[in-house]
Design an enzyme around this catalytic site. Structure first.
Site, PDB file in Angstrom:
ATOM      1  CG  HIS A 496      -1.738   1.219   1.406  1.00 54.40           C
ATOM      2  ND1 HIS A 496      -3.074   1.272   1.063  1.00 54.40           N
ATOM      3  CD2 HIS A 496      -1.433   2.454   1.890  1.00 54.40           C
ATOM      4  CE1 HIS A 496      -3.548   2.483   1.316  1.00 54.40           C
ATOM      5  NE2 HIS A 496      -2.571   3.220   1.827  1.00 54.40           N
ATOM      6  CD  GLU A 497       1.789   3.804   3.715  1.00 50.98           C
ATOM      7  OE1 GLU A 497       2.139   4.823   3.090  1.00 50.98           O
ATOM      8  OE2 GLU A 497       0.767   3.758   4.422  1.00 50.98           O
TER       9      GLU A 497
END
Length: 721
Positions: A496-497
């Site tokens: 996600h990051e």
């Protein structure tokens, strides 16, 4: 903070149009020089060799900005005005973004304190009428030749006005004070969470399951021992226990895996009721933001912040959230009853109801039972080095580039654990740099986040200022192993990051004002949500997920089980996110003539939009920092979830690692950052059907998201269109 600079997580001149400034290059970070081995300062900035260096860093940024303001005051061409404005933005953001990363991650208090001073000192540009008038001139005279330049002029003007520059001096002074107050309150709120995480002490140690004991602090207390006949007396003995620090990550592990209901209850009640100081902080922030909005002529802070968002108004957002709540309710009710019935089956009729501290434990039990999952077995395939290999795989397969570690100059890093990575394309050269700060430590930002250090921007026809970012995580090192292993949720968080980082590193905007994640708030989470899919797809996982000791490729059956377990209570999780978003909208929405306290707001919305009981004395909103950073914008996660589901289904699902897929993602989405309207980018990427126009705003089409979660019955299919 001034408003014309977009600074999110949270963030070059065409032939250098004004030649007098050619010599000022000291704000270009050395991070772009891979071979540099001479001593430097934090993040490659020479000034930041010591804490006091922040003072000079700020002073030179102010000096440089003043020179550019003088240049702009001569009213050069519109294109030159926008270019100069962007350099001011870049200059100031270099200081502010570096200071924020330092404040959140640096282990030395001296650096942190000077970073805080720096970010406060440079807050001065939103009151400069010379800049505001120049931007209005550039916007109005019709001489800007590119869509991005015209968009920059519009956004700069609106951001200035959101800072109150168009107001009479008395009101402008009050707006500046309110913005400063809000900035301080947000920082205070976050510091309270770190400084007062709460704890409960549990005796004896046997009440804590072995698999989470490494997360807790061993403690001891004296107890009276058995009489020793030979001595004719009693001897004190030590009893071992554990202290549960109820910060969110540890608390969730305790709630998931602890059979002892009383331990779960004590941990939940403590973790959900602190830090007490944030009650007052949040109330002050709500009042401050509401007063600000009213001075600006808006009914609420939610209305104020949505001017450049896709949704355009709180009414559009609340309508969307209410629709989703109705769509998910029936399935969420079914899931709740299933969990409650399991508890009753196991505990007998004495268990009347499902308590908030029960859900994570029983859902984890049901998932493990249904799919025969063992968390230790799962983690054995996700050693951290192999997960980093997964990031490299994405970059290579999708974009034809490498993602490798590069050396840092002495003084560049803020901790020995930090890695520096470079994305390098064989034809285009270096594309950007990324610091990875992976492990938990005392005093560090407690969650996972993406921080900007340097935004990309065009310097000339042949030169581009490369973006520099940092990803901050809090992965745990196990006491009994030198190999760090992630659970599947942590792998999803890593991807996600990394999606945020790719958005920044692969954008190629003319202006850093639009670089990467500097986009409409309700679009910003879309790439990051999309890349979570790559952490769940067996075709991707089998290429890097290998057993840390045997090298065995992760079995397809295990991946199917992980995904099946993840989807088991999808409606309940979606309902929870809707509830959070509605709390956020209500806290920062229109204020009633007779104000309710925040506790009653949360309790009321929980009863309406959640099956979870509200327990008096618990206050989830006093340690939910997204309500501050995303104030009235938490709904963005639900927007992103829907957009990402459609992109995955229509573009990526058939062949997720295809270079063709990567090319489309890069050239139609990632490279534009905020330089184009989000709805246009999304439609251009996958075609019609990804957005809907509703009451003057834009909402996502929810069809793909609900299909994926098996929530799309005939009734919901009709509503979603």
């Amino acid at each position: 903070m001034w408003n014309f600079i977009k600074n999110r997580e949270p963030n070059i001149h065409m032939k250098r149009l004004f030649e007098p400034f050619l010599s000022y290059r000291h704000f270009r970070t050395r991070a772009v020089d891979r071979q540099n081995t001479s001593s430097t300062g934090l993040y490659g900035f020479d000034h930041l060799k010591s804490p006091k260096g922040f003072q000079r860093f700020v002073d030179e940024a102010i000096e440089r900005s003043s020179e550019l303001i003088d240049y702009i005051s001569g009213m050069p061409s519109s294109a030159e005005i926008i270019r100069a404005m962007d350099e001011i933005s870049d200059t100031v953001c270099s200081v502010v973004d570096s200071a924020e990363l330092c404040r959140q991650t640096h282990p030395a208090r001296g650096f942190v304190e000077e970073a805080i001073k720096a970010s406060m000192k440079i807050n001065f540009l939103n009151t400069n009428h010379t800049l505001y008038n120049a931007v209005k001139k550039a916007e109005q005279d019709g001489h800007l030749l590119t869509e991005e330049a015209r968009r920059a002029a519009l956004h700069l003007r609106i951001d200035f006005e959101k800072g109150g520059i168009h107001l009479p001096s008395g009101k402008l002074d009050r707006v500046n004070q309110l913005n400063m107050d809000a900035h301080k309150l947000c920082r205070e709120y976050g510091e309270n969470i770190i400084n007062d995480p709460g704890y409960v002490d549990i005796f004896p140690a046997s009440r804590i399951p072995r698999q989470i004991q490494h997360l807790l602090k061993p403690i001891y207390r004296l107890t009276s021992g058995v009489s020793k006949e030979s001595l004719g007396s009693y001897e004190d003995e030590q009893e071992k226990g554990f202290r549960i620090i109820t910060e969110p990550r540890t608390l969730f592990s305790v709630l998931q895996l602890t059979p002892d209901e009383q331990v779960r209850k004590m941990a939940y009640l403590k973790g959900s009721s602190i830090p007490h100081a944030n009650h007052e902080v949040l109330d002050k922030l709500i009042n401050s933001r509401h007063e600000l909005a009213q001075i600006m002529g808006c009914k609420s802070y939610a209305e104020f912040v949505m001017q450049l968002n896709m949704a355009s108004s709180p009414e559009v957002v609340v309508s969307f959230l209410q629709e989703m709540s109705n769509m998910v309710k029936e399935k969420a009710d079914e899931e709740f009853n299933t969990i409650r019935n399991l508890k009753r089956d196991l505990c007998g009729q004495r268990c009347v109801d499902l308590e908030p501290w029960d859900e994570a434990y029983y859902t984890t039990m049901m998932k493990s039972s249904a799919y025969n999952l063992d968390s230790a077995v799962v983690a054995s395939y996700f050693s951290l080095p192999q997960c980093i290999e997964g990031l490299k795989l994405l970059v290579k397969s999708l974009f034809g580039a490498s993602f490798d570690s590069v050396p840092m100059a002495p003084g560049e890093s803020w901790h020995p654990d930090v890695l520096k990575m470079c994305i390098h394309h064989p034809e285009e050269g270096d594309l950007g740099f990324l610091y990875l700060d992976l492990f938990s430590r005392k005093g560090k930002y407690p969650g996972c986040a993406t921080f900007a250090i340097k935004g990309g921007r065009k310097i000339s026809e042949t030169e581009y200022q490369l973006p520099v970012m940092a990803l901050v995580f809090n992965f745990s090192r196990s006491h009994d192993s030198s190999i760090v292993r992630l659970n599947h949720s942590e792998l999803e968080t890593l991807f996600h990051e990394f999606g945020h980082a790719l958005h920044a590193l692969l954008s190629r905007t003319d202006y850093q004002h639009f670089a990467g994640t500097r986009v409409a708030l309700d679009f910003a989470e879309t790439p990051s949500n999309l890349f979570e899919y790559y952490a769940r797809d067996y075709r991707v996982l089998k290429k890097f997920a290998r057993h840390y000791s045997t090298g065995e490729v992760i079995p397809e059956k295990l991946v199917k089980s992980l995904n099946g377990a993840r989807d088991m209570f999808a409606a309940t999780e979606l309902q929870r996110q809707i509830f959070y978003a509605l709390v956020d909208q209500t806290l920062f929405g229109e204020q009633l003539s007779v104000p309710r306290d925040t506790n009653s707001i949360v309790a009321h919305l929980k009863r309406q939009h959640s099956n979870e009981k509200h327990v008096e004395g618990t206050h989830m909103h006093i340690r939910f920092s997204h309500f501050l950073t995303y104030g009235a914008g938490y709904y963005s996660y639900l927007y992103a979830k829907c957009f990402a589901a459609t992109i995955w289904k229509k573009l990526c699902q058939e062949d997720p690692l295809s270079p063709t897929t990567g090319t489309l993602l890069r050239t139609k989405l990632l490279q534009y950052g905020g330089a184009k309207e989000p709805a246009d980018l999304l439609t251009d990427l996958v075609g019609d059907g990804i957005v809907r126009y509703h009451n003057g705003g834009i909402v996502p089409d929810v069809t793909s998201c609900l299909e994926e979660m098996k929530l799309l019955d005939d009734k919901n299919r009709h509503i979603s269109k």
